[in-house]
Design a protein around this motif. Structure first.
Motif, PDB file in Angstrom:
ATOM      1  N   SER A  88     -66.404  31.445 -73.102  1.00  0.00           N
ATOM      2  CA  SER A  88     -67.484  31.016 -74.040  1.00  0.00           C
ATOM      3  C   SER A  88     -68.467  30.541 -72.977  1.00  0.00           C
ATOM      4  CB  SER A  88     -66.871  29.875 -74.989  1.00  0.00           C
ATOM      5  OG  SER A  88     -66.427  28.753 -74.592  1.00  0.00           O
ATOM      6  N   ASP A  89     -68.252  29.783 -71.852  1.00  0.00           N
ATOM      7  CA  ASP A  89     -69.174  29.162 -71.197  1.00  0.00           C
ATOM      8  C   ASP A  89     -70.358  30.147 -70.737  1.00  0.00           C
ATOM      9  OD1 ASP A  89     -67.725  26.831 -71.625  1.00  0.00           O
ATOM     10  OD2 ASP A  89     -66.918  26.743 -69.505  1.00  0.00           O
ATOM     11  N   THR A  90     -69.928  31.496 -70.392  1.00  0.00           N
ATOM     12  CA  THR A  90     -71.046  32.299 -69.980  1.00  0.00           C
ATOM     13  C   THR A  90     -71.746  32.790 -71.153  1.00  0.00           C
ATOM     14  OG1 THR A  90     -69.489  34.115 -70.229  1.00  0.00           O
ATOM     15  CG2 THR A  90     -69.681  33.226 -68.003  1.00  0.00           C
ATOM     16  N   PHE A  91     -71.387  32.928 -72.268  1.00  0.00           N
ATOM     17  CA  PHE A  91     -72.146  33.093 -73.397  1.00  0.00           C
ATOM     18  C   PHE A  91     -73.234  31.796 -73.555  1.00  0.00           C
ATOM     19  CE2 PHE A  91     -72.926  32.361 -78.008  1.00  0.00           C
ATOM     20  CZ  PHE A  91     -73.455  33.779 -78.250  1.00  0.00           C
ATOM     21  N   ARG A 137     -67.548  22.118 -69.809  1.00  0.00           N
ATOM     22  CA  ARG A 137     -67.303  23.321 -69.445  1.00  0.00           C
ATOM     23  C   ARG A 137     -65.794  23.433 -68.871  1.00  0.00           C
ATOM     24  NH1 ARG A 137     -71.620  27.002 -68.785  1.00  0.00           N
ATOM     25  NH2 ARG A 137     -73.740  26.170 -69.527  1.00  0.00           N
ATOM     26  N   GLN A 138     -65.403  24.779 -68.668  1.00  0.00           N
ATOM     27  CA  GLN A 138     -64.207  25.102 -68.140  1.00  0.00           C
ATOM     28  C   GLN A 138     -64.116  24.475 -66.594  1.00  0.00           C
ATOM     29  OE1 GLN A 138     -63.264  29.066 -68.657  1.00  0.00           O
ATOM     30  NE2 GLN A 138     -62.691  28.944 -70.881  1.00  0.00           N
ATOM     31  N   ASP A 139     -65.036  24.521 -65.644  1.00  0.00           N
ATOM     32  CA  ASP A 139     -65.413  24.029 -64.566  1.00  0.00           C
ATOM     33  C   ASP A 139     -65.609  22.535 -64.329  1.00  0.00           C
ATOM     34  OD1 ASP A 139     -67.980  23.552 -65.181  1.00  0.00           O
ATOM     35  OD2 ASP A 139     -68.923  25.139 -63.722  1.00  0.00           O
ATOM     36  N   GLY A 140     -65.477  21.884 -65.323  1.00  0.00           N
ATOM     37  CA  GLY A 140     -65.716  20.526 -65.283  1.00  0.00           C
ATOM     38  C   GLY A 140     -66.882  19.737 -65.390  1.00  0.00           C
ATOM     39  N   THR A 141     -68.056  20.652 -65.461  1.00  0.00           N
ATOM     40  CA  THR A 141     -69.459  20.032 -65.595  1.00  0.00           C
ATOM     41  C   THR A 141     -69.678  19.840 -67.168  1.00  0.00           C
ATOM     42  OG1 THR A 141     -70.456  22.427 -65.907  1.00  0.00           O
ATOM     43  CG2 THR A 141     -70.495  21.274 -63.635  1.00  0.00           C
ATOM     44  N   GLN A 142     -70.490  18.756 -67.335  1.00  0.00           N
ATOM     45  CA  GLN A 142     -70.862  18.501 -68.729  1.00  0.00           C
ATOM     46  C   GLN A 142     -72.126  18.879 -69.192  1.00  0.00           C
ATOM     47  OE1 GLN A 142     -70.070  14.261 -69.516  1.00  0.00           O
ATOM     48  NE2 GLN A 142     -68.080  14.791 -70.076  1.00  0.00           N
ATOM     49  N   VAL A 143     -72.194  19.246 -70.458  1.00  0.00           N
ATOM     50  CA  VAL A 143     -73.743  19.909 -70.925  1.00  0.00           C
ATOM     51  C   VAL A 143     -73.910  18.578 -72.210  1.00  0.00           C
ATOM     52  CG1 VAL A 143     -74.785  21.637 -72.081  1.00  0.00           C
ATOM     53  CG2 VAL A 143     -72.853  22.195 -70.291  1.00  0.00           C
ATOM     54  N   LYS A 144     -75.000  18.440 -72.243  1.00  0.00           N
ATOM     55  CA  LYS A 144     -75.546  17.606 -73.312  1.00  0.00           C
ATOM     56  C   LYS A 144     -76.500  18.513 -74.322  1.00  0.00           C
ATOM     57  CE  LYS A 144     -74.816  13.349 -70.987  1.00  0.00           C
ATOM     58  NZ  LYS A 144     -73.698  12.853 -71.595  1.00  0.00           N
ATOM     59  N   GLY A 145     -76.942  17.926 -75.492  1.00  0.00           N
ATOM     60  CA  GLY A 145     -77.700  18.253 -76.454  1.00  0.00           C
ATOM     61  C   GLY A 145     -77.344  19.452 -77.273  1.00  0.00           C
ATOM     62  N   GLY A 151     -71.457  24.518 -78.186  1.00  0.00           N
ATOM     63  CA  GLY A 151     -70.356  24.976 -77.544  1.00  0.00           C
ATOM     64  C   GLY A 151     -68.959  24.211 -78.128  1.00  0.00           C
ATOM     65  N   ASN A 152     -69.295  22.978 -78.883  1.00  0.00           N
ATOM     66  CA  ASN A 152     -68.175  22.245 -79.474  1.00  0.00           C
ATOM     67  C   ASN A 152     -68.153  23.163 -80.790  1.00  0.00           C
ATOM     68  OD1 ASN A 152     -67.511  20.323 -77.606  1.00  0.00           O
ATOM     69  ND2 ASN A 152     -69.258  19.057 -78.248  1.00  0.00           N
ATOM     70  N   ARG A 153     -69.183  23.588 -81.380  1.00  0.00           N
ATOM     71  CA  ARG A 153     -68.922  24.221 -82.775  1.00  0.00           C
ATOM     72  C   ARG A 153     -68.053  25.771 -82.376  1.00  0.00           C
ATOM     73  NH1 ARG A 153     -72.266  24.864 -87.068  1.00  0.00           N
ATOM     74  NH2 ARG A 153     -72.138  22.523 -87.189  1.00  0.00           N
ATOM     75  N   MET A 154     -68.152  26.313 -81.125  1.00  0.00           N
ATOM     76  CA  MET A 154     -67.530  27.513 -80.984  1.00  0.00           C
ATOM     77  C   MET A 154     -66.106  27.115 -80.643  1.00  0.00           C
ATOM     78  SD  MET A 154     -70.336  29.154 -78.119  1.00  0.00           S
ATOM     79  CE  MET A 154     -68.970  30.223 -77.711  1.00  0.00           C
ATOM     80  N   LEU A 155     -65.858  26.057 -80.010  1.00  0.00           N
ATOM     81  CA  LEU A 155     -64.346  25.596 -79.925  1.00  0.00           C
ATOM     82  C   LEU A 155     -63.789  25.342 -81.211  1.00  0.00           C
ATOM     83  CD1 LEU A 155     -64.556  23.145 -76.793  1.00  0.00           C
ATOM     84  CD2 LEU A 155     -63.525  25.506 -76.976  1.00  0.00           C
TER      85      LEU A 155
END
Length: 200
Positions: A88-91, A137-145, A151-155
């Motif tokens: 889902s991260d690439t999406f 993200r799966q690689d450990g980096t965090q995204v905001k906004g 991303g949380n909705r997709m999960l």
């Protein structure tokens, strides 16, 4: 123009002019819609919306189907088509911000399909209607906004309904089952082309 009409025709004149204005507004919004909602290329499936687009690479599609929910003792198909993704991260990198904002609002009814067995209607509000503003993200980096919220909705939707991305079946040019078969045929064709390229 209406001022020159006789008193008898004043009210119908107002309705006709109002109807014309409403018709122009509806026509203007229709012209802003894309000519087609889904585009299938050799590399991607691209969804076009007036607020942006998203893109899913063929290799990222794990499954496409119509999501089902349980209401009481029966299983009901939603009028949506779901894409289950491998990553889902690439999406999240291939979707426009304006479309993310729109989808967060549009997909609220999907979130209300509660898995709580005490919910008789299957549409009970949970305490998680608002998404967290930080996504890891799966690689450990965090995204905001809004990207993090989406991303949380997709999960959450993947956990509840089994799919990451949804589109309405009204946006398809054929029945959902025919479209699912088309996607499977395209995937099979791509696999065969890759195998023939490797062997050739």
């Amino acid at each position: 123009m209406i001022a020159f009409l006789p008193q008898l025709f004043f009210l119908p004149g107002v309705f006709i002019v109002s109807g014309g204005i409403v018709g122009l507004i509806i026509g203007w919004f229709k012209l802003r819609e894309p000519n087609y909602s889904l585009e299938i290329t050799k590399e991607h499936i691209v969804y076009h919306h007036r607020r942006g687009k998203w893109r899913i690479h063929w290799d990222n599609i794990q499954r496409v189907d119509v999501p089902r929910v349980t209401k009481g003792i029966e299983t009901v198909e939603l009028e949506m088509l779901g894409f289950r993704l491998k990553d889902s991260d690439t999406f999240l990198d291939d979707i426009s911000m304006r479309l993310i904002t729109h989808l967060l609002l549009e997909q609220r009814p999907l979130v209300m399909h509660n898995v709580d067995p005490n919910c008789a209607t299957g549409r009970c509000y949970g305490d998680d209607m608002i998404e967290d503003e930080t996504y890891t993200r799966q690689d450990g980096t965090q995204v905001k906004g809004v990207t993090a919220m989406f991303g949380n909705r997709m999960l959450k939707l993947k956990e509840r309904l089994g799919y990451d991305v949804f589109i309405s079946t009204n946006e398809l040019d054929r029945s959902p089952q025919e479209f699912i078969q088309l996607i499977k045929d395209c995937q099979e064709t791509l696999i065969q082309q890759r195998l023939s390229n490797q062997s050739g």
